[in-house]
Design an enzyme around this catalytic site. Structure first.
Site, PDB file in Angstrom:
ATOM      1  N   CYS A   1      58.828 -36.631 -33.810  1.00 31.07           N
ATOM      2  CA  CYS A   1      58.362 -36.717 -35.200  1.00 31.07           C
ATOM      3  C   CYS A   1      58.897 -37.950 -35.931  1.00 31.07           C
ATOM      4  O   CYS A   1      58.183 -38.597 -36.696  1.00 31.07           O
ATOM      5  CB  CYS A   1      58.691 -35.446 -35.964  1.00 31.07           C
ATOM      6  SG  CYS A   1      60.413 -34.916 -35.868  1.00 31.07           S
TER       7      CYS A   1
ATOM      8  N   ASP B   1      52.690 -34.923 -42.529  1.00 30.40           N
ATOM      9  CA  ASP B   1      53.441 -34.222 -41.488  1.00 30.40           C
ATOM     10  C   ASP B   1      53.102 -34.768 -40.101  1.00 30.40           C
ATOM     11  O   ASP B   1      51.970 -34.637 -39.636  1.00 30.40           O
ATOM     12  CB  ASP B   1      53.108 -32.729 -41.557  1.00 30.40           C
ATOM     13  CG  ASP B   1      54.098 -31.872 -40.789  1.00 30.40           C
ATOM     14  OD1 ASP B   1      54.741 -32.404 -39.869  1.00 30.40           O
ATOM     15  OD2 ASP B   1      54.224 -30.675 -41.114  1.00 30.40           O
TER      16      ASP B   1
ATOM     17  N   HIS C   1      54.005 -33.565 -37.319  1.00 29.27           N
ATOM     18  CA  HIS C   1      54.040 -32.508 -36.306  1.00 29.27           C
ATOM     19  C   HIS C   1      52.648 -31.985 -35.944  1.00 29.27           C
ATOM     20  O   HIS C   1      52.526 -31.099 -35.090  1.00 29.27           O
ATOM     21  CB  HIS C   1      54.906 -31.338 -36.795  1.00 29.27           C
ATOM     22  CG  HIS C   1      56.313 -31.742 -37.126  1.00 29.27           C
ATOM     23  ND1 HIS C   1      56.697 -32.095 -38.401  1.00 29.27           N
ATOM     24  CD2 HIS C   1      57.417 -31.874 -36.350  1.00 29.27           C
ATOM     25  CE1 HIS C   1      57.985 -32.410 -38.397  1.00 29.27           C
ATOM     26  NE2 HIS C   1      58.446 -32.289 -37.165  1.00 29.27           N
TER      27      HIS C   1
END
Length: 640
Positions: free
Chosen positions: A467, A591, A593
């Protein structure tokens, strides 16, 4: 109607402004602004843009120097229509300065209306006067209109023509005497300009193609055709043009863009052809004439690349546009290049290349000529760009006039998933998200474009460990897309190699699945881009809202993406919505992820890019209470 002192009545005067007000009043320091418009193709007394006179604060500007520099910037079809004094009450004096610099620019007094203005420093109040013709008394403007949709007025009935011309001119100079080289060079340039209307010269006129393989309208004009084109002036009625004359609108599709952007600029393309076998009406026998040279001579090849833009109405006949705009524009650019080259004729010839730009805050295109011999970072080129930033009233801490910022006239253009480097990644996904829900908050966002990097991109399975790498790649893409860097966004392995090279990691780190954090990201940014970073340490996720004010300042002044790292998770922060009175705030999180396909709707609806509150309406914490966080705030380089 308004009564004058003598009892007569005059009609009200309307001044229409397409440029933002701040371009006339900011910064609030004594200065002079030149007003640009298109009296021939826009409504009377319309101001499209403002340029700053240099140097700032000069009470008596060098009008000849100003005219020469504006000549290089100004696209044919636009003209000087006025001036504004900031910090002076002399609106009439500004009008007379505009008339004077315009006369130096074109060698004649303006026949169109001119505007003079003055700005009160304390209040920012602007007063305008106008004169509707040379010798006509200036009167106060009775109505000022700041257009809500200036781009539509400019481009709904307006269009661009572009002409590129590569020249290789032979300059013969006596081998033992170069004293007359300048005179010979001037004569060569003047001869070249005069030949643009020769009978053997043809002009291929083609409409823009929006997709590869698409057919487009085209015609060919000959030099003789142009010599017979009557002088056509703007009269407000297209019906008065000869119906048999092809207008510029014929070259565009029924539906076309009403804005001009760097990524997609549409223009009628004009190519100059030379027909050396042009049939003469008078038959003659081929002949060769011998002119002996009085002394040994050497040949110097003068390579020139001309590239001009012209602005006109879509209703204007294209033959008239070529005759009255394109050819004079080419002659102007030849003259500008002549002055730049003449001092270096006996040394290394400059490699002059024109480029066209529409920088932020400016609606109309401008042209500048760069010497590309030594690259863009060469000191003289940097100083030239800095002066252009000052004149165009652009910030001095970001590159807006580099070659990569130039208008792109290639077929097609770009869409939301295409970047200049050919990347297929989604860009600027936050623009589609709903509001944050913060009542009375002030939103501070990233300034510029970025690409969304997330898990599983590029065929790399980094689910569970990559990440922070993805956040770094998003940050790197921001610097690339803002033209601060031309290097490619690094892969995971390349990031690891950098950390090994600087001694932060052991060689075994390369190819591993080890996490990295904010500090490692700062090392990589410094090594690859020379970018410095500020780091904010937060002891707990609960304390992150306390940093909203500082983050808001970052986005307002730096505008770069922020990496947030806490525990084993990393996010990219794109903005904050902060109510200083109540303390309520939300974080705009991108994000990394996400593991799905690049489906914008799925990403937004799934919350992979969206506003997050520290504690949501159900009492759940987005940031972990028992983890400390590092916030990496990359700084914007101070460069042009």
């Amino acid at each position: 109607m308004e009564a004058t002192a003598g009892g007569s009545r005059r009609r009200p005067t309307l001044l229409r402004l397409l440029c933002p007000k701040k371009s006339l009043v900011s910064p609030p320091t004594p200065s002079l602004r030149w007003l640009l418009g298109s009296p021939r193709f826009l409504p009377p007394l319309t101001v499209a843009a403002a340029l700053r006179s240099l140097p700032d604060g000069a009470s008596s500007p060098d009008l000849q120097r100003e005219a020469e520099e504006i000549r290089g910037l100004l696209v044919r079809g636009f003209d000087i229509v006025g001036a504004v004094h900031v910090g002076s009450a002399d609106a009439g004096g500004a009008l007379e300065l505009a008339r004077a610099v315009r006369e130096r620019l074109y060698g004649e007094r303006a026949s169109h209306g001119m505007v003079g203005g003055c700005v009160e420093l304390g209040t920012g109040e602007i007063r305008f006067v106008v004169s509707e013709g040379d010798g006509v008394e200036a009167v106060e403007v009775t109505e000022v209109v700041w257009e809500d949709d200036p781009g539509r007025l400019l481009w709904e009935k307006g269009c661009l023509l572009r002409c590129e011309l590569l020249l290789k001119l032979p300059l013969y100079v006596p081998s033992d005497d170069t004293s007359g080289i300048e005179a010979r060079f001037y004569s060569l340039i003047e001869s070249t300009a005069s030949k643009l209307r020769d009978p053997h010269v043809s002009y291929l006129i083609e409409g823009p193609r929006t997709t590869p393989g698409e057919s487009h309208y085209s015609i060919i004009l000959h030099g003789n055709d142009l010599n017979s084109v009557p002088h056509l002036s703007r009269n407000g009625s297209t019906e008065e043009y000869d119906a048999n004359i092809v207008s510029c609108s014929k070259f565009f599709p029924a539906k076309r863009s009403l804005s001009l952007t760097r990524e997609n600029a549409d223009a009628i393309q004009i190519t100059i052809l030379s027909n050396q076998s042009f049939n003469s009406s008078k038959a003659s026998t081929p002949a060769v004439e011998y002119f002996p040279a009085p002394a040994l001579a050497s040949l110097r090849a003068i390579n020139l690349k001309l590239d001009i833009l012209c602005y006109t109405s879509v209703d204007f006949p294209v033959a008239a546009a070529v005759s009255e705009l394109v050819i004079p524009g080419l002659a102007d650019q030849l003259s500008i290049m002549k002055k730049a080259i003449v001092s270096e004729l006996t040394t290394q010839q400059p490699q002059l290349s024109p480029y066209h730009f529409v920088p932020p805050g400016l609606l109309i295109p401008v042209t500048t000529i760069y010497d590309t011999r030594y690259g863009e970072i060469e000191e003289k080129q940097s100083e030239l760009r800095r002066n252009l930033h000052l004149r165009l009233q652009l910030p001095l801490d970001r590159p807006l006039l580099r070659i990569s910022n130039a208008l792109n006239f290639s077929i097609g253009g770009t869409d939301k998933k295409a970047s200049k480097s050919g990347s297929s990644l989604l860009r600027d996904v936050h623009r589609e998200i709903p509001s944050s829900g913060v009542s009375g908050g002030i939103i501070s966002l990233i300034d510029g474009s970025y690409e969304y990097y997330h898990y599983l991109h590029d065929g790399i399975d980094d689910n569970g460990w990559g990440c922070a790498y993805r956040s770094l790649q998003t940050i790197m893409s921001w610097y690339r897309l803002q033209q601060y860097s031309s290097i490619n966004v690094p892969s995971h392995r390349e990031i690891q190699q950098v950390l090994v090279e600087i001694g932060d990691k052991d060689p075994s780190f390369i190819g591993s699945r080890e996490w990295i954090g904010a500090i490692e990201l700062s090392f990589v940014l410094d090594k690859l881009l020379g970018v410095s970073c500020k780091v904010i340490n937060v002891r707990s996720g609960d304390e992150l809202p306390e940093k909203c004010r500082e983050l808001a300042i970052h986005f307002e002044t730096q505008g770069t993406p922020v990496m947030i790292g806490g525990g084993v998770l990393a996010y990219t922060l794109l903005g904050v919505d902060y109510n200083e009175s109540s303390g309520d705030c939300a974080f705009l999180i991108l994000d990394p992820h996400y593991t799905g396909a690049d489906d914008l709707k799925k990403i937004v609806n799934g919350g992979w890019c969206g506003w997050k509150k520290s504690i949501d309406s159900k009492g759940r914490s987005f940031f972990l209470k028992d983890k400390f966080y590092n916030l990496l705030l990359p700084q914007r380089p101070n460069m042009v």
